[in-house]
Scaffold this motif. Structure first.
Motif, mmCIF file in Angstrom:
data_model
loop_
_atom_site.group_PDB
_atom_site.id
_atom_site.type_symbol
_atom_site.label_atom_id
_atom_site.label_comp_id
_atom_site.label_asym_id
_atom_site.label_seq_id
_atom_site.Cartn_x
_atom_site.Cartn_y
_atom_site.Cartn_z
ATOM 1 N N VAL A 47 14.291 3.722 -1.856
ATOM 2 C CA VAL A 47 12.858 3.447 -1.786
ATOM 3 C C VAL A 47 12.550 2.625 -0.542
ATOM 4 N N ASP A 48 13.371 1.609 -0.276
ATOM 5 C CA ASP A 48 13.155 0.779 0.910
ATOM 6 C C ASP A 48 13.256 1.606 2.190
ATOM 7 N N GLU A 49 14.195 2.534 2.224
ATOM 8 C CA GLU A 49 14.358 3.387 3.403
ATOM 9 C C GLU A 49 13.126 4.269 3.621
ATOM 10 N N VAL A 50 12.615 4.847 2.548
ATOM 11 C CA VAL A 50 11.424 5.693 2.655
ATOM 12 C C VAL A 50 10.219 4.874 3.104
ATOM 13 N N VAL A 51 10.034 3.708 2.521
ATOM 14 C CA VAL A 51 8.905 2.846 2.889
ATOM 15 C C VAL A 51 9.027 2.443 4.356
ATOM 16 N N ASP A 52 10.220 2.074 4.794
ATOM 17 C CA ASP A 52 10.426 1.689 6.189
ATOM 18 C C ASP A 52 10.121 2.843 7.130
ATOM 19 N N ARG A 53 10.495 4.054 6.741
ATOM 20 C CA ARG A 53 10.204 5.224 7.583
ATOM 21 C C ARG A 53 8.706 5.498 7.662
ATOM 22 N N GLN A 66 0.825 -1.211 0.000
ATOM 23 C CA GLN A 66 0.000 0.000 0.000
ATOM 24 C C GLN A 66 0.851 1.250 0.000
ATOM 25 N N VAL A 67 1.953 1.225 0.748
ATOM 26 C CA VAL A 67 2.852 2.385 0.784
ATOM 27 C C VAL A 67 3.494 2.577 -0.584
ATOM 28 N N LEU A 68 3.931 1.494 -1.186
ATOM 29 C CA LEU A 68 4.522 1.593 -2.521
ATOM 30 C C LEU A 68 3.511 2.154 -3.522
ATOM 31 N N LEU A 69 2.277 1.662 -3.470
ATOM 32 C CA LEU A 69 1.249 2.156 -4.389
ATOM 33 C C LEU A 69 0.949 3.633 -4.171
ATOM 34 N N SER A 70 1.068 4.095 -2.931
ATOM 35 C CA SER A 70 0.825 5.519 -2.673
ATOM 36 C C SER A 70 1.868 6.391 -3.356
ATOM 37 N N PHE A 71 3.026 5.813 -3.637
ATOM 38 C CA PHE A 71 4.071 6.528 -4.374
ATOM 39 C C PHE A 71 4.041 6.209 -5.871
ATOM 40 N N GLY A 72 3.050 5.419 -6.280
ATOM 41 C CA GLY A 72 2.938 5.065 -7.694
ATOM 42 C C GLY A 72 3.890 3.959 -8.107
ATOM 43 N N LEU A 73 4.314 3.134 -7.152
ATOM 44 C CA LEU A 73 5.254 2.055 -7.441
ATOM 45 C C LEU A 73 4.653 0.709 -7.061
ATOM 46 N N THR A 74 5.220 -0.337 -7.644
ATOM 47 C CA THR A 74 4.881 -1.702 -7.256
ATOM 48 C C THR A 74 6.190 -2.437 -6.990
ATOM 49 N N ASP A 75 6.068 -3.646 -6.434
ATOM 50 C CA ASP A 75 7.283 -4.450 -6.225
ATOM 51 C C ASP A 75 7.979 -4.743 -7.544
ATOM 52 N N ARG A 76 7.204 -4.871 -8.591
ATOM 53 C CA ARG A 76 7.782 -5.136 -9.923
ATOM 54 C C ARG A 76 8.643 -3.963 -10.381
ATOM 55 N N PHE A 79 13.330 -3.370 -11.420
ATOM 56 C CA PHE A 79 14.033 -2.698 -12.504
ATOM 57 C C PHE A 79 14.917 -1.551 -12.024
ATOM 58 N N MET A 80 14.957 -1.323 -10.728
ATOM 59 C CA MET A 80 15.783 -0.255 -10.170
ATOM 60 C C MET A 80 17.165 -0.779 -9.843
ATOM 61 N N GLY A 81 18.095 0.149 -9.827
ATOM 62 C CA GLY A 81 19.435 -0.208 -9.387
ATOM 63 C C GLY A 81 19.454 -0.380 -7.873
ATOM 64 N N ASP A 82 20.564 -0.891 -7.371
ATOM 65 C CA ASP A 82 20.681 -1.147 -5.938
ATOM 66 C C ASP A 82 20.527 0.124 -5.108
ATOM 67 N N GLU A 83 21.109 1.209 -5.582
ATOM 68 C CA GLU A 83 21.059 2.468 -4.834
ATOM 69 C C GLU A 83 19.636 3.027 -4.790
ATOM 70 N N GLN A 84 18.947 3.019 -5.933
ATOM 71 C CA GLN A 84 17.563 3.501 -5.972
ATOM 72 C C GLN A 84 16.657 2.636 -5.098
ATOM 73 N N ARG A 85 16.841 1.334 -5.194
ATOM 74 C CA ARG A 85 16.006 0.419 -4.406
ATOM 75 C C ARG A 85 16.229 0.628 -2.911
#
Length: 84
Positions: free
Chosen positions: A70-76, A47-57, A61-67
Motif C-alpha cells: 500500500v505504501d509503495e502504491v501511495v508513493d507512486r 487523500q490518496v488512501l481515501l481514494s482507495f477506500g482506506l485510512t491510516d487506521r 491492521f495490515m500485515g507488514d507485507e500488505q502495508r
C-alpha cells in the motif's frame, strides 16, 4: 461539479427548454475561481488512501507485507502527481 455555473446552466436549459428559466436559475450564483494550472495542489497521503477506500487506521491492521504494498502504491501516486 454541480456548483459550477456552466454545469448548472446546462442542467436548467435541458430540463426546462426555456432561456428565461436559465437566467432565473443562475441569478446570483457565485462564480468559481479559475483553475491555476501554474500551481496545482498535490494530493496528500490521506487523500490518496481515501481514494482507495482506506485510512491510516486500516493500515494498522495490515500485515507488514500488505502495508509495504500500500505504501509503495501511495508513493507512486504521489510521485506521478508531483511530476504532472
Amino acid at each position: 461539479m454541480l456548483l459550477d455555473p456552466a454545469t448548472f446552466e446546462k442542467l436548467a436549459e435541458r430540463l426546462s427548454g426555456d432561456a428565461n428559466a436559465v437566467k432565473a436559475a443562475t441569478a446570483g450564483m457565485p462564480q468559481l475561481p479559475d483553475d491555476d494550472t501554474m500551481q496545482p495542489i498535490p494530493p496528500e497521503r490521506a487523500q490518496v488512501l481515501l481514494s482507495f477506500g482506506l485510512t491510516d487506521r486500516d493500515l494498522d491492521f495490515m500485515g507488514d507485507e500488505q502495508r509495504a504494498m500500500v505504501d509503495e502504491v501511495v508513493d507512486r501516486v504521489l510521485a506521478v502527481q508531483s511530476l504532472a
